[in-house]
Design a protein around this motif. Structure first.
Motif, PDB file in Angstrom:
ATOM      1  N   PRO A   1       0.761  -1.270  -0.077  1.00  0.00           N
ATOM      2  CA  PRO A   1       0.085  -0.074   0.075  1.00  0.00           C
ATOM      3  C   PRO A   1       0.960   1.175   0.075  1.00  0.00           C
ATOM      4  O   PRO A   1       2.113   1.209   0.411  1.00  0.00           O
ATOM      5  CB  PRO A   1      -0.734   0.060   1.186  1.00  0.00           C
ATOM      6  CG  PRO A   1       0.039  -1.025   1.989  1.00  0.00           C
ATOM      7  CD  PRO A   1       0.662  -2.042   1.202  1.00  0.00           C
ATOM      8  N   SER A   2       0.346   2.265  -0.878  1.00  0.00           N
ATOM      9  CA  SER A   2       0.973   3.724  -0.545  1.00  0.00           C
ATOM     10  C   SER A   2       1.021   3.840   0.866  1.00  0.00           C
ATOM     11  O   SER A   2       0.387   3.683   1.790  1.00  0.00           O
ATOM     12  CB  SER A   2       0.357   4.452  -1.442  1.00  0.00           C
ATOM     13  OG  SER A   2      -0.938   4.917  -1.015  1.00  0.00           O
ATOM     14  N   GLY A   3       1.895   5.332   1.121  1.00  0.00           N
ATOM     15  CA  GLY A   3       2.074   5.594   2.353  1.00  0.00           C
ATOM     16  C   GLY A   3       1.148   7.029   2.370  1.00  0.00           C
ATOM     17  O   GLY A   3       1.675   7.772   3.219  1.00  0.00           O
ATOM     18  N   GLU A   4      -0.030   6.959   1.944  1.00  0.00           N
ATOM     19  CA  GLU A   4      -0.853   7.910   2.199  1.00  0.00           C
ATOM     20  C   GLU A   4      -2.351   7.687   2.374  1.00  0.00           C
ATOM     21  O   GLU A   4      -2.765   6.532   2.300  1.00  0.00           O
ATOM     22  CB  GLU A   4      -1.070   8.539   0.656  1.00  0.00           C
ATOM     23  CG  GLU A   4       0.380   9.164   0.004  1.00  0.00           C
ATOM     24  CD  GLU A   4       0.111   9.418  -1.646  1.00  0.00           C
ATOM     25  OE1 GLU A   4      -0.993   9.166  -2.059  1.00  0.00           O
ATOM     26  OE2 GLU A   4       0.938   9.928  -2.123  1.00  0.00           O
ATOM     27  N   GLY A   5      -2.955   8.333   3.332  1.00  0.00           N
ATOM     28  CA  GLY A   5      -4.289   8.481   3.539  1.00  0.00           C
ATOM     29  C   GLY A   5      -4.348   7.430   4.685  1.00  0.00           C
ATOM     30  O   GLY A   5      -3.448   7.009   5.605  1.00  0.00           O
TER      31      GLY A   5
END
Length: 160
Positions: A97-101
């Motif tokens: 997963p991306s490191g955002e939100g």
């Protein structure tokens, strides 16, 4: 210069010009399977669960590897190719997963659980090193305990 004005000279000049235009495309490197797999190893199949793109035999993955080959031949970098696939399929192709939100929780939660676990383990070990916890004061009368033990011993003797 006189030969260029002849029909034969013009044909030769046209051939040289066409050759000059064709040489850069011929010199463009065709990516090797290792170069393709180097990029494919960092991508995941968007259809399969937990299968890297370099190991997937689905037709969609074969086509994705062909796109990687074309983009490498076009001079694009690994990061540009990965960005292209993220645009097409989302973060699922990165396998992480991306490191955002809300995805930040996925990165922080394991570290937080590990930290709490280590803290509990340190507390548990230090509490047991001090020795057993002191027993609570006996709330029953000493005579009642003695009476109970005497009855148990009598019953054991009778059963023998």
């Amino acid at each position: 210069m006189n030969t260029i004005r002849t029909p034969y000279g013009r044909v030769v000049l046209a051939c040289f010009l066409l050759l000059a235009l064709a040489v850069p495309s011929a010199l463009a490197q065709t990516p090797t399977p290792n170069q393709i797999n180097e990029v494919a190893r960092e991508l995941w199949c968007p259809l399969c669960n937990g299968v890297r793109l370099d190991n997937c035999d689905l037709q969609a993955c074969v086509q994705m590897r062909e796109v990687i080959s074309e983009k490498l031949a076009g001079g694009q970098s690994k990061e540009q190719i990965k960005s292209y696939f993220v645009t097409q399929y989302g973060d699922v192709v990165l396998g992480a997963p991306s490191g955002e939100g809300f995805n930040v929780v996925v990165w922080i939660l394991p570290a937080l659980v590990a930290l709490v676990g280590v803290g509990w383990l340190v507390y548990y070990v230090s509490a047991n090193r001090r020795g057993p916890a002191p027993q609570a004061a006996n709330l029953t009368a000493s005579g009642a305990d003695d009476d109970y033990l005497r009855r148990v011993e009598d019953e054991l003797k009778e059963s023998d």
